[in-house]
Design a protein around this motif. Sequence first.
Motif, PDB file in Angstrom:
ATOM      1  N   ARG A   1       0.779  -1.243   0.000  1.00 40.58           N
ATOM      2  CA  ARG A   1       0.000   0.000   0.000  1.00 40.58           C
ATOM      3  C   ARG A   1       0.813   1.297   0.000  1.00 40.58           C
ATOM      4  N   ALA A   2       2.015   1.287   0.532  1.00 36.93           N
ATOM      5  CA  ALA A   2       2.769   2.538   0.669  1.00 36.93           C
ATOM      6  C   ALA A   2       3.734   2.689  -0.513  1.00 36.93           C
ATOM      7  N   PRO A   3       3.528   3.692  -1.357  1.00 39.90           N
ATOM      8  CA  PRO A   3       4.307   3.768  -2.602  1.00 39.90           C
ATOM      9  C   PRO A   3       5.810   3.916  -2.379  1.00 39.90           C
ATOM     10  N   LEU A   4       6.228   4.638  -1.361  1.00 44.69           N
ATOM     11  CA  LEU A   4       7.667   4.783  -1.123  1.00 44.69           C
ATOM     12  C   LEU A   4       8.276   3.442  -0.712  1.00 44.69           C
ATOM     13  N   VAL A   5       7.603   2.726   0.134  1.00 41.73           N
ATOM     14  CA  VAL A   5       8.116   1.430   0.577  1.00 41.73           C
ATOM     15  C   VAL A   5       8.261   0.496  -0.630  1.00 41.73           C
ATOM     16  N   ARG A   6       7.228   0.478  -1.458  1.00 41.08           N
ATOM     17  CA  ARG A   6       7.296  -0.405  -2.635  1.00 41.08           C
ATOM     18  C   ARG A   6       8.459  -0.006  -3.539  1.00 41.08           C
ATOM     19  N   ARG A   7       8.662   1.296  -3.757  1.00 42.81           N
ATOM     20  CA  ARG A   7       9.735   1.749  -4.636  1.00 42.81           C
ATOM     21  C   ARG A   7      11.100   1.339  -4.076  1.00 42.81           C
ATOM     22  N   ILE A   8      11.293   1.565  -2.787  1.00 36.69           N
ATOM     23  CA  ILE A   8      12.579   1.219  -2.172  1.00 36.69           C
ATOM     24  C   ILE A   8      12.861  -0.276  -2.327  1.00 36.69           C
TER      25      ILE A   8
ATOM     26  N   ASP B   1      11.471  -2.449  -4.422  1.00 39.11           N
ATOM     27  CA  ASP B   1      11.607  -2.868  -5.819  1.00 39.11           C
ATOM     28  C   ASP B   1      12.989  -2.507  -6.344  1.00 39.11           C
ATOM     29  N   ASP B   2      13.469  -1.304  -6.021  1.00 41.34           N
ATOM     30  CA  ASP B   2      14.790  -0.882  -6.489  1.00 41.34           C
ATOM     31  C   ASP B   2      15.895  -1.754  -5.895  1.00 41.34           C
ATOM     32  N   ALA B   3      15.647  -2.264  -4.692  1.00 42.50           N
ATOM     33  CA  ALA B   3      16.645  -3.133  -4.053  1.00 42.50           C
ATOM     34  C   ALA B   3      16.469  -4.595  -4.473  1.00 42.50           C
ATOM     35  N   GLY B   4      15.426  -4.864  -5.237  1.00 38.11           N
ATOM     36  CA  GLY B   4      15.190  -6.241  -5.672  1.00 38.11           C
ATOM     37  C   GLY B   4      14.735  -7.155  -4.545  1.00 38.11           C
ATOM     38  N   VAL B   5      14.010  -6.593  -3.595  1.00 37.08           N
ATOM     39  CA  VAL B   5      13.540  -7.375  -2.445  1.00 37.08           C
ATOM     40  C   VAL B   5      12.017  -7.340  -2.401  1.00 37.08           C
ATOM     41  N   ARG B   6      11.439  -8.485  -2.079  1.00 42.25           N
ATOM     42  CA  ARG B   6       9.998  -8.550  -1.857  1.00 42.25           C
ATOM     43  C   ARG B   6       9.746  -9.147  -0.481  1.00 42.25           C
ATOM     44  N   PRO B   7       8.644  -8.793   0.130  1.00 46.43           N
ATOM     45  CA  PRO B   7       8.392  -9.317   1.478  1.00 46.43           C
ATOM     46  C   PRO B   7       8.499 -10.836   1.551  1.00 46.43           C
ATOM     47  N   GLY B   8       8.042 -11.513   0.525  1.00 44.29           N
ATOM     48  CA  GLY B   8       8.072 -12.973   0.549  1.00 44.29           C
ATOM     49  C   GLY B   8       9.472 -13.561   0.487  1.00 44.29           C
ATOM     50  N   ASP B   9      10.462 -12.717   0.126  1.00 40.92           N
ATOM     51  CA  ASP B   9      11.847 -13.210   0.062  1.00 40.92           C
ATOM     52  C   ASP B   9      12.477 -13.336   1.445  1.00 40.92           C
ATOM     53  N   LEU B  10      11.872 -12.687   2.422  1.00 39.67           N
ATOM     54  CA  LEU B  10      12.508 -12.582   3.743  1.00 39.67           C
ATOM     55  C   LEU B  10      11.945 -13.645   4.682  1.00 39.67           C
ATOM     56  N   HIS B  11      12.861 -14.266   5.438  1.00 35.94           N
ATOM     57  CA  HIS B  11      12.442 -15.387   6.288  1.00 35.94           C
ATOM     58  C   HIS B  11      12.635 -15.119   7.770  1.00 35.94           C
ATOM     59  N   ASP B  12      13.381 -14.093   8.093  1.00 36.40           N
ATOM     60  CA  ASP B  12      13.547 -13.757   9.508  1.00 36.40           C
ATOM     61  C   ASP B  12      14.062 -12.317   9.622  1.00 36.40           C
TER      62      ASP B  12
ATOM     63  N   ASP C   1       3.364  14.595  -2.747  1.00 32.40           N
ATOM     64  CA  ASP C   1       2.658  13.695  -1.825  1.00 32.40           C
ATOM     65  C   ASP C   1       2.920  14.183  -0.393  1.00 32.40           C
ATOM     66  N   PRO C   2       1.904  14.740   0.270  1.00 35.05           N
ATOM     67  CA  PRO C   2       2.156  15.345   1.590  1.00 35.05           C
ATOM     68  C   PRO C   2       2.641  14.348   2.635  1.00 35.05           C
ATOM     69  N   PHE C   3       2.416  13.059   2.402  1.00 34.89           N
ATOM     70  CA  PHE C   3       2.782  12.069   3.407  1.00 34.89           C
ATOM     71  C   PHE C   3       4.053  11.300   3.029  1.00 34.89           C
ATOM     72  N   GLY C   4       4.796  11.837   2.095  1.00 37.11           N
ATOM     73  CA  GLY C   4       6.121  11.297   1.786  1.00 37.11           C
ATOM     74  C   GLY C   4       6.106   9.864   1.282  1.00 37.11           C
ATOM     75  N   GLY C   5       5.023   9.429   0.685  1.00 34.17           N
ATOM     76  CA  GLY C   5       4.977   8.083   0.117  1.00 34.17           C
ATOM     77  C   GLY C   5       4.696   6.986   1.121  1.00 34.17           C
ATOM     78  N   LEU C   6       4.347   7.368   2.336  1.00 31.24           N
ATOM     79  CA  LEU C   6       4.138   6.358   3.384  1.00 31.24           C
ATOM     80  C   LEU C   6       2.676   6.007   3.604  1.00 31.24           C
ATOM     81  N   LEU C   7       1.770   6.830   3.119  1.00 30.99           N
ATOM     82  CA  LEU C   7       0.366   6.600   3.448  1.00 30.99           C
ATOM     83  C   LEU C   7      -0.104   5.270   2.857  1.00 30.99           C
ATOM     84  N   ALA C   8      -0.668   4.450   3.727  1.00 27.87           N
ATOM     85  CA  ALA C   8      -1.065   3.099   3.316  1.00 27.87           C
ATOM     86  C   ALA C   8      -2.565   2.901   3.467  1.00 27.87           C
ATOM     87  N   THR C   9      -3.288   3.986   3.430  1.00 25.11           N
ATOM     88  CA  THR C   9      -4.745   3.895   3.536  1.00 25.11           C
ATOM     89  C   THR C   9      -5.355   5.012   2.710  1.00 25.11           C
TER      90      THR C   9
END
Lengths: 458, 224
Positions: free
Chosen positions: A43-50, A52-63, A88-96
Amino acid sequence: MTVTLPPVGQRYFDPVRETMPRDELAALQWDLLAETIAFAYERAPLVRRIWDDAGVRPGDLHDIADFTARVPCCDKDTLRRWRTERGDPFGGLLATDPAGLTAVTSTSGTTGEPTLVPELWGRGSVGPPAIMYRDFWEMGVRPGDHVSLFLFTFRGPVFAFVQQLGAVPVLFDHDVAEIERLLRTSAELRPTALYNFGGPMLRATAEVAATTGLDPAEMLGSYRAVVAAGEPLGRRARALAADWGLPIFEHSSVGDVTGCFECREHAGMHVWEDTVLLEGLDPDGAWTTYPTGATLPVECGDTTGAPVARRVELVATSLTNRVAPLVRFRSGDLVDIDRTRCACGRTHARIRTVGRRSDEVIVAGRSVLPVDVWEAVESVPACRLGLFQIVRPARHAEVLRLRVGYRDTPPARLGALRDEVAAAVAEAVGLEPVVELVSDLDLLRLGPPHKIPRVTSR
Amino acid sequence: MAGIWGVGRYVDGQGRSHAWPVGTEELERDRLVADRWLEAVGLGRGDRCCVVSMLSEAAQTWPLVLAALLRGVQLSFADATAAEAPRLQVLLGTLAHDAVVGVTDELVGALGTLGALDHLLAVPLVVARPAAFAGLGAAGRVVHRMALVGPALALGDEPGGAAACDAGEWALDTEGEQVTVTSVAPRRHPVRHLATAIRGRVVDGHRVVPEPTGPDLARPGVVR
């Protein structure tokens, strides 16, 4: 939110969570983190961009170690850049849905312009009540008590937690002009906690006492806890509090994610680690902060490492925020972290704030932070309010420059006062400073009222 | 201590502060009054309103905040001091607001110093305290009135109109130029002909046209 209160004789507000063994706490953290990062990535566009640019997805992480090894950090500049570039007044963090927000509050703005904080009251976070509730219960607030709030409005309805604890808020402005009223009302209503009353207000109380003849020890004698935040207490403020018998509890923020308070052991401020993932990073390490870094860190933070860390940069990830979760947010705060069990029995980490990374100036190879010169400035009677700034055009400097507030000094004595301050500071830090004297009032106008910027570029 | 919402403050005509304990039932009645005002000025779901106040005024302003919240109005907040002008500048400059309630003269002045007064003037509904009302009027903008008449909150429902308290809760009168207030309905802390810091004209026993007699923010040092 409906809060179920524990028995009044019980020390812990939430004994299971507060004293949870660290291995269980770590398991709970990973469960919460996995939910949070999936939510934020979605939901948060900045988080997704960071990510994606790092080539990491939540499902890749195990701990958690995976998380700290692979996910880049962000900081206030990251958010500001996103806000400016995208409007974006909320700096890309708004998830709702922004239209569904209850309120938009803001940070104090001490180190720049205030940052907007989107809020969904009553449903903005998951998990049981933690911050404020556990802390004020530990301080001794119980149903039927009065609690003095000496605060601002820009954070929204801060009195709600007091009411949820079954206590009655007594409302004051965070203003020197309110101190006499605080003294008199405290004598009448006998509140048990006072929040927030830091060094400038303690020092101003001494002035009010001197002019009115009121006795703070007598009038504030009902308080089991006086919470101080904004900036570290200096020697003079601590001495005043001790003289008046005030039990001071230090309080600070945790990377704009949450807050932290001391318990009755006064051995550091507890960070509720079931609400925030706390890391301490080597401030000079090669950590990747989006989007300026290119190399991912190969070492993780100390989250699962040594129990004690000194002068590390606090990095925080919210585990419960479902409105605008910060993920690996570099706070710029230098802290000591202690994850050993506290004498109070709680297992959650404790931190002590040392200073701001951006406040550190290196003079002749020597690190100087405001905390290093504070007591020296306060020790000079004309500068007893401890108001000063380090003038820091760049991180490295050839000379230590200080702007110091003074009072009650005729112009003819300013030269001698300058020498006196310089000598005190030189003895404390081993460096001969260049001192500029200005009136206390001029420095206080740099506000907000509970603290002044301790470092300035000019 | 069931039944007590909190202890706020009001200021009397001599500038003295009084502790003002407010019951939960009173607060609920005040919320309903505030809800009717919001209806009258057309604020509801989808609108955004900044409430400019001090924490010590929360017993007067929280019913309005709560009413707005329950109507679906999105809220923002700033203290009513000059030091808060940068915050108001960021809020109004970043997020389109439909209303700002509680503006003070010192805030208007500080916004002017920042070159940000246009942000405020662009807001469709501005509700200002007496000195700010006068200052904005001098700048060519007639706004809604607001006044803290001791413990009572008075709000105008049209630009330039009188600010009104609820007649079922408060009775206003004058003693010389000073506006007095009496609590009509039961309150934990009743007041009777309390001389307030507001000077001006009272209409119909519950409306007031306050005069700008000094700074909007009281900073009293004495408590009774």
